[in-house]
Design a protein around this motif. Structure first.
Motif, PDB file in Angstrom:
ATOM      1  N   LEU A   1      -0.056   2.195  41.110  1.00 55.34           N
ATOM      2  CA  LEU A   1       0.293   3.093  42.192  1.00 55.34           C
ATOM      3  C   LEU A   1       0.177   2.371  43.530  1.00 55.34           C
ATOM      4  CD1 LEU A   1      -1.942   4.691  40.147  1.00 55.34           C
ATOM      5  CD2 LEU A   1      -1.038   6.623  41.398  1.00 55.34           C
ATOM      6  N   ALA A   2       0.977   2.810  44.497  1.00 55.01           N
ATOM      7  CA  ALA A   2       0.900   2.274  45.852  1.00 55.01           C
ATOM      8  C   ALA A   2       0.968   3.448  46.818  1.00 55.01           C
ATOM      9  CB  ALA A   2       2.030   1.288  46.109  1.00 55.01           C
ATOM     10  N   PRO A   3      -0.177   4.022  47.184  1.00 56.73           N
ATOM     11  CA  PRO A   3      -0.161   5.182  48.088  1.00 56.73           C
ATOM     12  C   PRO A   3       0.570   4.918  49.399  1.00 56.73           C
ATOM     13  CG  PRO A   3      -2.326   4.928  47.097  1.00 56.73           C
ATOM     14  CD  PRO A   3      -1.537   3.710  46.720  1.00 56.73           C
ATOM     15  N   GLY A   4       0.533   3.683  49.888  1.00 54.28           N
ATOM     16  CA  GLY A   4       1.198   3.346  51.141  1.00 54.28           C
ATOM     17  C   GLY A   4       2.596   2.796  50.949  1.00 54.28           C
TER      18      GLY A   4
ATOM     19  N   VAL B   1      -6.291   7.439  54.464  1.00 53.99           N
ATOM     20  CA  VAL B   1      -5.464   8.185  53.535  1.00 53.99           C
ATOM     21  C   VAL B   1      -5.845   7.885  52.097  1.00 53.99           C
ATOM     22  CG1 VAL B   1      -3.646   6.432  53.409  1.00 53.99           C
ATOM     23  CG2 VAL B   1      -3.080   8.817  52.977  1.00 53.99           C
ATOM     24  N   PHE B   2      -6.402   6.687  51.854  1.00 51.77           N
ATOM     25  CA  PHE B   2      -6.824   6.354  50.493  1.00 51.77           C
ATOM     26  C   PHE B   2      -7.900   7.313  49.997  1.00 51.77           C
ATOM     27  CE2 PHE B   2      -5.273   2.122  51.919  1.00 51.77           C
ATOM     28  CZ  PHE B   2      -4.277   1.971  50.973  1.00 51.77           C
ATOM     29  N   ALA B   3      -8.731   7.784  50.910  1.00 48.51           N
ATOM     30  CA  ALA B   3      -9.781   8.721  50.511  1.00 48.51           C
ATOM     31  C   ALA B   3      -9.173  10.003  49.961  1.00 48.51           C
ATOM     32  CB  ALA B   3     -10.697   9.024  51.692  1.00 48.51           C
ATOM     33  N   ALA B   4      -8.170  10.530  50.652  1.00 54.03           N
ATOM     34  CA  ALA B   4      -7.523  11.753  50.188  1.00 54.03           C
ATOM     35  C   ALA B   4      -6.808  11.528  48.863  1.00 54.03           C
ATOM     36  CB  ALA B   4      -6.542  12.253  51.245  1.00 54.03           C
ATOM     37  N   VAL B   5      -6.160  10.389  48.732  1.00 53.94           N
ATOM     38  CA  VAL B   5      -5.457  10.077  47.480  1.00 53.94           C
ATOM     39  C   VAL B   5      -6.441   9.969  46.322  1.00 53.94           C
ATOM     40  CG1 VAL B   5      -4.108   8.320  46.281  1.00 53.94           C
ATOM     41  CG2 VAL B   5      -3.503   8.973  48.613  1.00 53.94           C
ATOM     42  N   LEU B   6      -7.551   9.253  46.529  1.00 49.76           N
ATOM     43  CA  LEU B   6      -8.555   9.114  45.467  1.00 49.76           C
ATOM     44  C   LEU B   6      -9.238  10.433  45.172  1.00 49.76           C
ATOM     45  CD1 LEU B   6      -9.397   6.529  43.856  1.00 49.76           C
ATOM     46  CD2 LEU B   6      -8.041   6.049  45.901  1.00 49.76           C
ATOM     47  N   ARG B   7      -9.458  11.258  46.194  1.00 44.58           N
ATOM     48  CA  ARG B   7     -10.057  12.571  45.959  1.00 44.58           C
ATOM     49  C   ARG B   7      -9.158  13.411  45.057  1.00 44.58           C
ATOM     50  NH1 ARG B   7     -10.255  14.091  50.785  1.00 44.58           N
ATOM     51  NH2 ARG B   7     -12.325  13.266  51.298  1.00 44.58           N
ATOM     52  N   GLY B   8      -7.858  13.365  45.334  1.00 44.88           N
ATOM     53  CA  GLY B   8      -6.917  14.091  44.490  1.00 44.88           C
ATOM     54  C   GLY B   8      -6.887  13.562  43.072  1.00 44.88           C
ATOM     55  N   TYR B   9      -7.023  12.254  42.947  1.00 50.92           N
ATOM     56  CA  TYR B   9      -7.047  11.641  41.617  1.00 50.92           C
ATOM     57  C   TYR B   9      -8.230  12.150  40.796  1.00 50.92           C
ATOM     58  CZ  TYR B   9      -8.009   8.010  38.122  1.00 50.92           C
ATOM     59  OH  TYR B   9      -8.295   7.341  36.943  1.00 50.92           O
ATOM     60  N   PHE B  10      -9.412  12.070  41.353  1.00 49.38           N
ATOM     61  CA  PHE B  10     -10.593  12.497  40.616  1.00 49.38           C
ATOM     62  C   PHE B  10     -10.620  14.011  40.405  1.00 49.38           C
ATOM     63  CE2 PHE B  10     -12.257   8.371  42.290  1.00 49.38           C
ATOM     64  CZ  PHE B  10     -12.516   7.789  41.049  1.00 49.38           C
ATOM     65  N   ALA B  11     -10.137  14.785  41.369  1.00 45.32           N
ATOM     66  CA  ALA B  11     -10.144  16.245  41.254  1.00 45.32           C
ATOM     67  C   ALA B  11      -9.228  16.732  40.144  1.00 45.32           C
ATOM     68  CB  ALA B  11      -9.734  16.874  42.580  1.00 45.32           C
TER      69      ALA B  11
ATOM     70  N   VAL C   1      -5.390   4.065  32.705  1.00 48.60           N
ATOM     71  CA  VAL C   1      -6.312   3.387  33.619  1.00 48.60           C
ATOM     72  C   VAL C   1      -5.471   2.862  34.781  1.00 48.60           C
ATOM     73  CG1 VAL C   1      -7.989   1.534  33.906  1.00 48.60           C
ATOM     74  CG2 VAL C   1      -7.822   2.729  31.713  1.00 48.60           C
ATOM     75  N   PRO C   2      -5.509   3.531  35.934  1.00 51.02           N
ATOM     76  CA  PRO C   2      -4.648   3.128  37.043  1.00 51.02           C
ATOM     77  C   PRO C   2      -5.278   2.096  37.955  1.00 51.02           C
ATOM     78  CG  PRO C   2      -5.718   5.201  37.579  1.00 51.02           C
ATOM     79  CD  PRO C   2      -6.200   4.811  36.195  1.00 51.02           C
ATOM     80  N   VAL C   3      -4.420   1.410  38.687  1.00 57.37           N
ATOM     81  CA  VAL C   3      -4.851   0.550  39.778  1.00 57.37           C
ATOM     82  C   VAL C   3      -4.121   1.019  41.031  1.00 57.37           C
ATOM     83  CG1 VAL C   3      -3.094  -1.204  39.241  1.00 57.37           C
ATOM     84  CG2 VAL C   3      -5.084  -1.801  40.638  1.00 57.37           C
TER      85      VAL C   3
ATOM     86  N   VAL D   1      -1.945  15.743  54.504  1.00 57.45           N
ATOM     87  CA  VAL D   1      -0.712  15.569  53.733  1.00 57.45           C
ATOM     88  C   VAL D   1      -0.734  14.185  53.106  1.00 57.45           C
ATOM     89  CG1 VAL D   1       1.801  15.521  53.815  1.00 57.45           C
ATOM     90  CG2 VAL D   1       0.528  17.120  55.264  1.00 57.45           C
ATOM     91  N   VAL D   2      -0.565  14.137  51.791  1.00 54.79           N
ATOM     92  CA  VAL D   2      -0.673  12.876  51.066  1.00 54.79           C
ATOM     93  C   VAL D   2       0.466  12.756  50.052  1.00 54.79           C
ATOM     94  CG1 VAL D   2      -3.186  12.774  51.266  1.00 54.79           C
ATOM     95  CG2 VAL D   2      -2.162  13.905  49.287  1.00 54.79           C
ATOM     96  N   PRO D   3       0.804  11.534  49.667  1.00 53.57           N
ATOM     97  CA  PRO D   3       1.777  11.354  48.585  1.00 53.57           C
ATOM     98  C   PRO D   3       1.190  11.880  47.280  1.00 53.57           C
ATOM     99  CG  PRO D   3       0.760   9.263  49.162  1.00 53.57           C
ATOM    100  CD  PRO D   3       0.324  10.241  50.193  1.00 53.57           C
ATOM    101  N   PRO D   4       2.033  12.320  46.360  1.00 57.12           N
ATOM    102  CA  PRO D   4       1.532  12.960  45.141  1.00 57.12           C
ATOM    103  C   PRO D   4       1.067  12.004  44.048  1.00 57.12           C
ATOM    104  CG  PRO D   4       3.914  12.927  45.113  1.00 57.12           C
ATOM    105  CD  PRO D   4       3.503  12.343  46.452  1.00 57.12           C
ATOM    106  N   SER D   5       1.252  10.704  44.224  1.00 57.98           N
ATOM    107  CA  SER D   5       1.027   9.769  43.112  1.00 57.98           C
ATOM    108  C   SER D   5      -0.412   9.772  42.606  1.00 57.98           C
ATOM    109  CB  SER D   5       1.448   8.357  43.526  1.00 57.98           C
ATOM    110  OG  SER D   5       0.856   7.985  44.760  1.00 57.98           O
ATOM    111  N   GLY D   6      -1.397   9.836  43.511  1.00 55.56           N
ATOM    112  CA  GLY D   6      -2.788   9.834  43.067  1.00 55.56           C
ATOM    113  C   GLY D   6      -3.123  11.058  42.232  1.00 55.56           C
ATOM    114  N   ILE D   7      -2.657  12.219  42.684  1.00 54.69           N
ATOM    115  CA  ILE D   7      -2.884  13.455  41.931  1.00 54.69           C
ATOM    116  C   ILE D   7      -2.264  13.351  40.555  1.00 54.69           C
ATOM    117  CG2 ILE D   7      -2.211  15.888  41.848  1.00 54.69           C
ATOM    118  CD1 ILE D   7      -2.523  15.918  44.913  1.00 54.69           C
ATOM    119  N   LEU D   8      -1.051  12.793  40.491  1.00 50.72           N
ATOM    120  CA  LEU D   8      -0.371  12.683  39.195  1.00 50.72           C
ATOM    121  C   LEU D   8      -1.082  11.718  38.271  1.00 50.72           C
ATOM    122  CD1 LEU D   8       2.059  14.282  38.217  1.00 50.72           C
ATOM    123  CD2 LEU D   8       1.780  14.345  40.687  1.00 50.72           C
TER     124      LEU D   8
END
Length: 367
Positions: free
Chosen positions: A105-108, A62-72, A28-30, A182-189
């Motif tokens: 996680l800290a996308p920024g 950029v948070f939108a792209a990170v969260l999209r990668g997370y859910f995808a 369960v990430p934050v 282009v986004v950091p990989p942390s959300g996807i991971l």
């Protein structure tokens, strides 16, 4: 309940206090960052649709792209922690009120440069270590593997914090919205971790997994570069496989085998959390043999089920784990006098001959 038809004294036997250990959620990430006015302190998020309802400003960030990668990539329930108008320490204090959070996680992370990245990395990794959680961090977009390793070393993380931190490289080109970002990989991971836990178990390495919604990598590392930078977990592009996660190590990879691998660290932390939660029911119980046996049986049953699912090594239970509790075994007379119930467990999660030791102390109320 029995039906009593006439006056008298009745004796009815009931089951005693039952203790069982259940497996809690492990991924369960934050996501920590500046969410403006869209998020008040810490907010739960259950889906991509919920995120889009937070407003156009966030959905264009950029948070939108990170969260999209997370859910995808398999993510589900998570939290957003807003740093707008408050310090990182205050934000983490608010996060502390949500005991189910197990990943930070800290996308920024690199938005304000190397100095802030180090400050945030130390704060998140330290919090993760003290709360039996994990920090998923990333190198900067322009970093080569050697530069990423040097930057991570520059964070100066304590040994315990390093074992609760995983760093991924490189950034990714994310597709699926009509244009690449282009986004950091942390959300996807974080999504990969959640999916792996759900489908295989927290003891399975979140690696050799094909990434969804990713069209390319910002840096193509070689085998030599990966071998030279063993603390980094790489995303690789292999012919015939596609874009995959190719690494499952913590930052403690060079400090011995015990906490080298992400699934070992996370399994042990999950076991500790589950047992600690279950044993709370014993507070106010007599610190005597019947209570000890309830604790031992509950923990034994839980670990036996993990062993049967393949989480622990060994061809038989006694090779996979042990549970100890009792006077002159885990507790002295002084412990008993002060109301301490101590349960010790050992887990063979690395090799059958090696046990990782856990100890739970429950403070029982004294009359």
């Amino acid at each position: 309940m029995a039906e009593y038809k006439f006056p008298g004294v009745y004796v009815e036997e009931t089951l005693g206090l039952g203790v069982s250990v259940a497996s809690g959620e492990t991924a369960v990430p934050v996501f920590l960052g500046d969410f403006g006015d869209a998020v008040d302190s810490v907010a739960p998020l259950r889906s991509w649709l919920e995120f889009t309802e937070l407003g156009d400003t966030l959905t264009a960030s950029v948070f939108a792209a990170v969260l999209r990668g997370y859910f995808a990539n398999g993510g589900s329930r998570c939290y957003l922690a807003n740093t707008a108008g408050r310090s990182l320490d205050d934000t983490l204090a608010a996060v502390q009120g949500y005991s189910d959070i197990t990943v930070l996680l800290a996308p920024g992370l690199w938005d304000e440069g190397e100095k802030q990245a180090g400050e945030w990395a130390r704060a998140l990794a330290g919090y993760a270590a003290s709360h039996r959680a994990m920090a998923i961090l990333h190198a900067d977009r322009a970093h080569t593997p050697a530069q990423a390793s040097a930057a991570v070393d520059g964070w100066g993380l304590e040994e315990e914090a390093r074992s609760h931190t995983a760093v991924y490289h490189p950034w990714v080109r994310q597709s699926g919205t009509g244009e690449e970002v282009v986004v950091p990989p942390s959300g996807i991971l974080a999504g990969v971790w959640a999916r792996t836990d759900r489908e295989r178990g927290v003891w399975k390495a979140p690696a050799n997994v094909v990434l969804a919604g990713v069209s390319g990598l910002e840096y193509r590392a070689s085998d030599q570069e990966q071998g030279d930078n063993r603390s980094l977990n790489f995303l690789r592009d292999f012919t015939g496989q596609g874009l995959v996660v190719w690494g499952a190590r913590t930052l403690a990879a060079d400090e011995g085998i015990t906490w080298r691998y992400i699934p070992v660290r996370r399994l042990v932390d999950a076991v500790y959390r589950d047992i600690a939660t279950a044993l709370q029911i014993l507070v106010f119980e007599p610190n005597a043999q019947p209570t000890w046996e309830k604790a031992r049986a509950a923990v034994d049953g839980y670990l036996h089920s993990l062993w049967r699912m393949g989480a622990l090594m060994g061809t038989k239970p006694e090779e996979a784990y042990f549970v100890q509790v009792g006077k002159d075994i885990t507790m002295t007379q002084d412990d008993l006098d002060h109301g301490r119930l101590i349960v010790k467990t050992g887990l063979a999660v690395v090799r059958p001959a090696e046990f990782i030791m856990l100890e739970h102390t429950i403070e029982l109320a004294q009359g």
